[in-house]
Design an enzyme around this catalytic site. Structure first.
Site, mmCIF file in Angstrom:
data_model
loop_
_atom_site.group_PDB
_atom_site.id
_atom_site.type_symbol
_atom_site.label_atom_id
_atom_site.label_comp_id
_atom_site.label_asym_id
_atom_site.label_seq_id
_atom_site.Cartn_x
_atom_site.Cartn_y
_atom_site.Cartn_z
ATOM 1 N N GLN A 178 -18.738 -6.741 20.138
ATOM 2 C CA GLN A 178 -17.710 -5.827 20.640
ATOM 3 C C GLN A 178 -16.367 -6.522 20.827
ATOM 4 O O GLN A 178 -15.398 -5.911 21.263
ATOM 5 C CB GLN A 178 -18.183 -5.219 21.963
ATOM 6 C CG GLN A 178 -19.425 -4.371 21.782
ATOM 7 C CD GLN A 178 -20.182 -4.125 23.082
ATOM 8 O OE1 GLN A 178 -19.725 -4.465 24.159
ATOM 9 N NE2 GLN A 178 -21.355 -3.530 22.964
ATOM 10 N N HIS A 242 -19.500 -6.584 25.859
ATOM 11 C CA HIS A 242 -18.902 -6.215 27.142
ATOM 12 C C HIS A 242 -17.712 -7.083 27.531
ATOM 13 O O HIS A 242 -17.777 -7.873 28.477
ATOM 14 C CB HIS A 242 -19.963 -6.235 28.258
ATOM 15 C CG HIS A 242 -21.142 -5.365 27.964
ATOM 16 N ND1 HIS A 242 -22.260 -5.324 28.755
ATOM 17 C CD2 HIS A 242 -21.372 -4.489 26.955
ATOM 18 C CE1 HIS A 242 -23.130 -4.459 28.242
ATOM 19 N NE2 HIS A 242 -22.604 -3.954 27.141
ATOM 20 N N GLU A 333 -20.145 6.127 33.632
ATOM 21 C CA GLU A 333 -19.583 6.544 34.914
ATOM 22 C C GLU A 333 -18.090 6.803 34.839
ATOM 23 O O GLU A 333 -17.382 6.220 34.033
ATOM 24 C CB GLU A 333 -19.800 5.432 35.964
ATOM 25 C CG GLU A 333 -21.243 5.174 36.297
ATOM 26 C CD GLU A 333 -21.414 4.126 37.391
ATOM 27 O OE1 GLU A 333 -20.395 3.606 37.892
ATOM 28 O OE2 GLU A 333 -22.568 3.840 37.735
ATOM 29 N N TYR A 343 -19.036 -1.460 43.004
ATOM 30 C CA TYR A 343 -19.486 -0.251 42.291
ATOM 31 C C TYR A 343 -20.958 -0.313 41.867
ATOM 32 O O TYR A 343 -21.440 0.580 41.184
ATOM 33 C CB TYR A 343 -18.519 0.061 41.130
ATOM 34 C CG TYR A 343 -17.209 0.543 41.697
ATOM 35 C CD1 TYR A 343 -16.985 1.883 41.946
ATOM 36 C CD2 TYR A 343 -16.246 -0.377 42.120
ATOM 37 C CE1 TYR A 343 -15.825 2.323 42.562
ATOM 38 C CE2 TYR A 343 -15.076 0.045 42.740
ATOM 39 C CZ TYR A 343 -14.869 1.398 42.958
ATOM 40 O OH TYR A 343 -13.736 1.821 43.597
#
Ligand code: HEC
Length: 460
Positions: A178, A242, A333, A343
């Site tokens: 990614q 990520h 989310e 979170y």
């Protein structure tokens, strides 16, 4: 069938169950015999027709699977399946139900690209094509666009759609997994200072990590480069996932940006590490003295427990920072990001692993923030933008949310921190990587496959 036999049935059907079994196997083993191979129903009812005896919520499905509905012939599974497995089955049922019920927006009859959705009529039109995995778009003063391509090119696209050659001299990036050249953002005062910010996977040896630089563009060359954020080398890893990398400026010119957990999920809870966090710095890279972990943690952290934020934008009226977070399967989310808040990833989540094995059964815990909303099934949520243009009056200040896997553009109506409505306004036109309201009021979309810059323009 008598009741005791019914209660024992799960045990008889299943025998011993493994702790981390895949959800489709769990379903096949415990549920298929009555609810059908495709959840279409049989001895038990259909689980995908949108008709529920209860309210169909995750909580009610969980309750029914755990305790059964003996009077109706649904056996209890609370002693056979773990909390995590029941959680996985609930997500699985919701995924299947969503796919079965989908009623997507389609072009008006007789047209290919004209839609009448969410109170507006618009056409989807291509601005520029032939790009190579575009990731982000920024709007230059004067109607031109800056677009990043993940393999490592930054290009100017003219107002008429002509694609310029790569800008020379930008930093080397690592195009792996990614990672690559990801975000491009402009300083709020770009018309005066001409600062352009780039966020990318910075290579060191065979490892890489999110880095941010700023520079100016002169004669199609990248000049005046300054490093704005760079983590110490110990935080570089050779994993390809990520990176986060979205950038947003608030009205006081603080720069907020995301770093994903880099595939090391537990580190998202560790406030001495930069991954799995939202960060806050000054526009020149200095660290604000009032950041929450400036004395006893990684000093740029603003919030933590964030898996992989792919969208960041400030609400035009409230000034709150909104974030879309790419979750695991079933756990995308939408959050309002607040100073120092946890979170929860990966301690609490509404998702399960991509292979269907459970992460945890916990969806909430004291001291950990709940999302404003979450998507089950996962839509692979990506860039977000509060619509600020005038071309689509009924969308003003509503939140546009892109999705990669589901190829959906969502329009979210909010009331404070509550989602009032989540409408899909475009679907199946490509993987949506980024969205932005342009100075002309059009909604600009960065698409992958086809690799395009496109826009929604109003139609009378
Ligand atoms: C022995 C047959 C049988 C098995 C095995 C079984 N179910 Fe059921 N299930 C039923 C019946 C019968 C009902 C009630 C149908 C109705 O409401 O008319 C039901 C109801 C339900 C409902 C509630 C539907 C509603 O409208 O409220 C859910 C959810 C459900 N089952 C899930 C499961 C899951 C998940 C499994 C596997 C872990 C499973 N069931 C295994 C027979 C079964």
């Amino acid at each position: 069938m008598n009741r005791s036999l019914l209660a024992a049935l799960p045990l008889i059907i299943t025998g011993l169950c493994e702790a981390k079994q895949k959800v489709d196997e769990l379903y096949a083993q415990h549920c298929q015999i009555c609810h059908g191979e495709k959840l279409e129903g049989g001895l038990g009812k259909s689980l995908i027709d949108g008709v529920w005896r209860g309210d169909g919520s995750a909580a009610s499905l969980t309750e029914i699977i755990r305790n059964g509905q003996p009077e109706l012939g649904m056996p209890p599974f609370g002693e056979v399946l773990s909390k995590e497995e029941i959680r996985g089955l609930v997500i699985y049922i919701q995924e299947k139900e969503k796919y079965a019920l989908e009623n997507p927006p389609r072009p008006e009859p007789g047209t290919k690209d004209v839609y009448h959705v969410a109170g507006e009529r618009f056409r989807l039109e291509t601005v520029a094509s032939g790009l190579s995995t575009p990731w982000s778009v920024a709007f230059l003063p004067g109607g031109r666009f800056l677009v990043t391509e993940k393999p490592g090119q930054l290009r100017i696209i003219e107002a008429d759609g002509e694609v310029g050659p790569p800008i020379e001299g930008i930093p080397e990036v690592r195009d792996k997994g990614q990672g690559g050249l990801l975000e491009v953002a402009l300083h709020p005062d770009v018309a005066e200072n001409r600062w352009v910010y780039l966020s990318f996977a910075d290579p060191k040896g065979d490892a890489q990590m999110t880095k941010i630089v700023r520079g100016r563009i002169r004669d199609n060359r990248w000049v005046d480069e300054e490093t704005i954020f760079e983590a110490p080398e110990e935080f570089y890893t050779n994993r390809g996932h990520h990176f986060g990398n979205r950038i947003a400026f608030d009205k006081d010119n603080y720069l907020f940006f995301s770093i994903g957990d880099r595939g090391q999920q537990d580190q998202a809870q560790d406030t001495t590490r930069p991954n799995g966090k939202i960060h806050r710095i000054h526009d020149d890279g200095r660290i604000p003295k009032d950041n929450p972990f400036v004395d006893d943690g990684y000093p740029t952290i603003w919030s933590y427990g964030n898996r992989n934020a792919q969208g960041l934008d400030f609400h035009p009226e409230t000034g709150q920072l909104w974030e879309s977070e790419h979750g695991p399967r079933g756990g995308d989310e939408l959050n309002v990001i607040k100073r120092g808040v946890n979170y929860g990833w990966p301690v609490i989540t509404y998702g399960m692993n991509y292979n269907g094995t459970p992460i945890t059964s916990e969806t909430e815990r004291p001291g950990m923030a709940q999302p404003v909303t979450y998507w089950t099934p996962s839509i692979a949520v990506c860039g977000i933008d509060f619509y600020e243009g005038d071309a689509f009056p009924s969308w003003k200040n509503k939140l546009l949310v892109t999705s990669l896997r589901q190829q959906e553009l969502h329009l979210i109506t909010l009331n404070g921190e509550e989602v009032v409505r989540d409408e899909i306004i475009l679907e199946d036109r490509g993987r949506l990587r980024d969205v932005g309201s342009g100075p002309d009021g059009a909604v600009y979309l960065v698409l992958n496959s086809p690799d395009e810059l496109a826009r929604l323009v109003p139609v009378e």
